[in-house]
Design a protein around this motif. Structure first.
Motif, PDB file in Angstrom:
ATOM      1  N   GLU A 232       0.608  -1.219  -0.427  1.00  0.00           N
ATOM      2  CA  GLU A 232      -0.775   0.088   0.121  1.00  0.00           C
ATOM      3  C   GLU A 232       0.637   0.711  -0.106  1.00  0.00           C
ATOM      4  OE1 GLU A 232      -3.398   2.279   2.970  1.00  0.00           O
ATOM      5  OE2 GLU A 232      -2.598   0.393   3.106  1.00  0.00           O
ATOM      6  N   VAL A 233       0.710   2.096  -1.134  1.00  0.00           N
ATOM      7  CA  VAL A 233       1.279   3.069  -0.536  1.00  0.00           C
ATOM      8  C   VAL A 233       0.700   4.501  -0.212  1.00  0.00           C
ATOM      9  CG1 VAL A 233       2.606   4.666  -2.214  1.00  0.00           C
ATOM     10  CG2 VAL A 233       2.356   3.119  -3.082  1.00  0.00           C
ATOM     11  N   GLU A 234       0.906   4.912   1.158  1.00  0.00           N
ATOM     12  CA  GLU A 234      -0.155   6.131   1.855  1.00  0.00           C
ATOM     13  C   GLU A 234       0.921   7.654   0.524  1.00  0.00           C
ATOM     14  OE1 GLU A 234       1.638   5.499   5.716  1.00  0.00           O
ATOM     15  OE2 GLU A 234       0.090   3.996   5.823  1.00  0.00           O
ATOM     16  N   ALA A 235      -0.352   8.478   0.998  1.00  0.00           N
ATOM     17  CA  ALA A 235       0.279   9.342   0.416  1.00  0.00           C
ATOM     18  C   ALA A 235       1.573  10.305   1.273  1.00  0.00           C
ATOM     19  CB  ALA A 235      -1.116  10.642   1.342  1.00  0.00           C
ATOM     20  N   SER A 236       1.641   9.701   2.222  1.00  0.00           N
ATOM     21  CA  SER A 236       3.102  10.324   3.268  1.00  0.00           C
ATOM     22  C   SER A 236       4.254  10.061   2.211  1.00  0.00           C
ATOM     23  CB  SER A 236       2.920  10.265   4.163  1.00  0.00           C
ATOM     24  OG  SER A 236       3.579   8.613   4.653  1.00  0.00           O
ATOM     25  N   GLY A 237       4.011   8.970   0.941  1.00  0.00           N
ATOM     26  CA  GLY A 237       5.029   8.351   0.328  1.00  0.00           C
ATOM     27  C   GLY A 237       5.639   7.085   1.616  1.00  0.00           C
ATOM     28  N   LYS A 238       5.342   6.922   2.405  1.00  0.00           N
ATOM     29  CA  LYS A 238       5.761   5.416   3.089  1.00  0.00           C
ATOM     30  C   LYS A 238       4.414   4.522   2.680  1.00  0.00           C
ATOM     31  CE  LYS A 238       5.572   3.126   7.560  1.00  0.00           C
ATOM     32  NZ  LYS A 238       4.658   3.507   8.798  1.00  0.00           N
ATOM     33  N   THR A 239       5.821   2.913   2.264  1.00  0.00           N
ATOM     34  CA  THR A 239       4.498   1.233   1.365  1.00  0.00           C
ATOM     35  C   THR A 239       4.767   1.022   2.953  1.00  0.00           C
ATOM     36  OG1 THR A 239       6.867   1.300   0.959  1.00  0.00           O
ATOM     37  CG2 THR A 239       5.244   2.445  -0.332  1.00  0.00           C
ATOM     38  N   ILE A 240       3.215   0.524   2.824  1.00  0.00           N
ATOM     39  CA  ILE A 240       2.957  -0.674   3.399  1.00  0.00           C
ATOM     40  C   ILE A 240       2.924  -2.416   3.028  1.00  0.00           C
ATOM     41  CG2 ILE A 240       1.647  -1.416   5.453  1.00  0.00           C
ATOM     42  CD1 ILE A 240       0.828   0.995   5.295  1.00  0.00           C
ATOM     43  N   PRO A 241       4.280  -3.160   3.351  1.00  0.00           N
ATOM     44  CA  PRO A 241       3.487  -4.362   2.653  1.00  0.00           C
ATOM     45  C   PRO A 241       2.423  -4.680   3.517  1.00  0.00           C
ATOM     46  CG  PRO A 241       6.083  -3.910   3.982  1.00  0.00           C
ATOM     47  CD  PRO A 241       5.121  -2.710   3.736  1.00  0.00           C
TER      48      PRO A 241
END
Length: 369
Positions: free
Chosen positions: A72-81
């Motif tokens: 998942e790609v969050e608006a902050s740029g963080k990616t969550i597997p």
């Protein structure tokens, strides 16, 4: 290098926030693009963003480590597997179903699988007599199906509810690349064959255009006109060239050189064009190559928009999100220089970059192609 605007790597936080990505201490690389968390352990063979029907942005990658990963790609740029699926051999392609509930996986084990995200289970859905090189979901007003292209020299179309293909088309050679934008599909094969299909009332061959380049093709991507209809395609080759081809206006066709570097003595080093992606809003395009760079282009004004810094490995694949905000690219060795250049200490990475402004056409072009 042509810098048409201040990029996020330059520290313009206002621009970055406007593109939907914000800087994060976790991101660390020479261009300050965002590292995707827990990347594949081997070279990425395919990248695909979730379809616009979903209320979240997901990115899926298939790789030569036999796995398909989803983040998942969050608006902050963080990616969550989010999840991972393992095949019995290298993954060669991935694609999404139109509602985003499933992912199709093409691989070297001669089958394609369907990964149901709601149950996190996968099951075979298509079979060939050789590795399946490409897979694309086709959604039309009258039917839906999965298209698979294989090294067994066939193109097959599958109703996911039945074990037998609804259509099987013989190809003149092994399938190397393909793309689908309804109502058009295009397939590129070994021996430099290009075949265009129309999909309106079932897949039917439309034309076999001449291959416009000299050496082996590596990738093909369909582009749309202002009415959002497919009007042509771009094909990239191992000779560091891209050809822009129009279906109805062949007089507008042209080719340009890219992914080439000057070496001492005035010689050029030529690198393969590994992938091409078109921006869904601007109609501009990105190319990535074995030279370790990505380059943004405007085909309409025949202009180069942006050239990246060099990565220390090839860029094997790229994708642009369906809202046109995020450019994803995968860095890893593609074996283009042989086994002697393989460095096991260099790892595979996937990066995300805000791209909407950099891929916007220039009002006053600086570099013509």
């Amino acid at each position: 290098m042509n810098k048409r605007t201040k990029t996020f790597g330059g520290g313009d936080m206002t621009t970055a926030m406007g593109l939907g990505l914000q800087n994060s201490p976790a991101s660390s690389n020479c261009m300050k693009d965002f590292d995707v968390a827990l990347p594949p352990e081997d070279t990425v063979s395919s990248l695909a963003f979730s379809p616009p029907t979903m209320n979240q942005t997901l990115l899926v990658a298939g790789s030569w480590d036999n796995n398909v990963r989803c983040w998942e790609v969050e608006a902050s740029g963080k990616t969550i597997p989010k999840s991972i699926q393992t095949m019995q051999g290298p993954v060669l392609d991935v694609c999404w179903i139109d509602d985003g509930s499933k992912i199709f996986i093409a691989g070297s084990e001669n089958i394609a699988k369907c990964w149901d995200l709601s149950t996190n289970q996968s099951y075979p859905i298509a079979s060939h007599d050789a590795p399946v090189k490409t897979c694309h979901w086709i959604k039309t007003p009258s039917y839906s199906c999965l298209m698979t292209g294989s090294w067994d020299r066939t193109l097959k179309f599958w109703d996911t509810r039945t074990p037998q293909p609804i259509s099987c088309i013989s190809l003149p050679e092994r399938c190397y690349c393909a793309d689908v934008k309804y109502p058009m599909a295009i397939v590129g094969t070994a021996s430099k064959n290009l075949i265009v299909y129309q999909l309106d009332c079932g897949p039917q061959e439309y034309s076999r255009p001449d291959y416009p380049l000299k050496l082996q093709m590596r990738c093909v991507s369909i582009f749309m006109n202002k009415e959002n209809r497919p009007t042509g395609y771009a094909v990239g080759s191992v000779e560091g060239k891209v050809a822009i081809q129009y279906i109805q206006e062949p007089s507008s066709n042209f080719t340009f050189k890219c992914h080439r570097t000057e070496s001492p003595g005035g010689c050029q080093e030529i690198y393969a064009v590994n992938d091409i992606a078109f921006h869904p809003v601007h109609g501009t395009l990105a190319t990535v190559g074995s030279d370790g760079r990505f380059i943004f282009w405007d085909k309409d004004s025949r202009t180069r928009l942006h050239v990246s810094d060099f990565k220390d490995q090839s860029i094997s694949k790229c994708a642009i999100s369906n809202n046109g905000q995020i450019f994803a690219y995968a860095v890893g060795y593609d074996w283009s220089k042989g086994h002697e250049y393989n460095d096991p200490s260099k790892k595979t990475n996937v990066f995300l970059r805000p791209c909407c402004q950099e891929l916007k056409p220039m009002l006053a072009p600086r570099y013509k192609i």
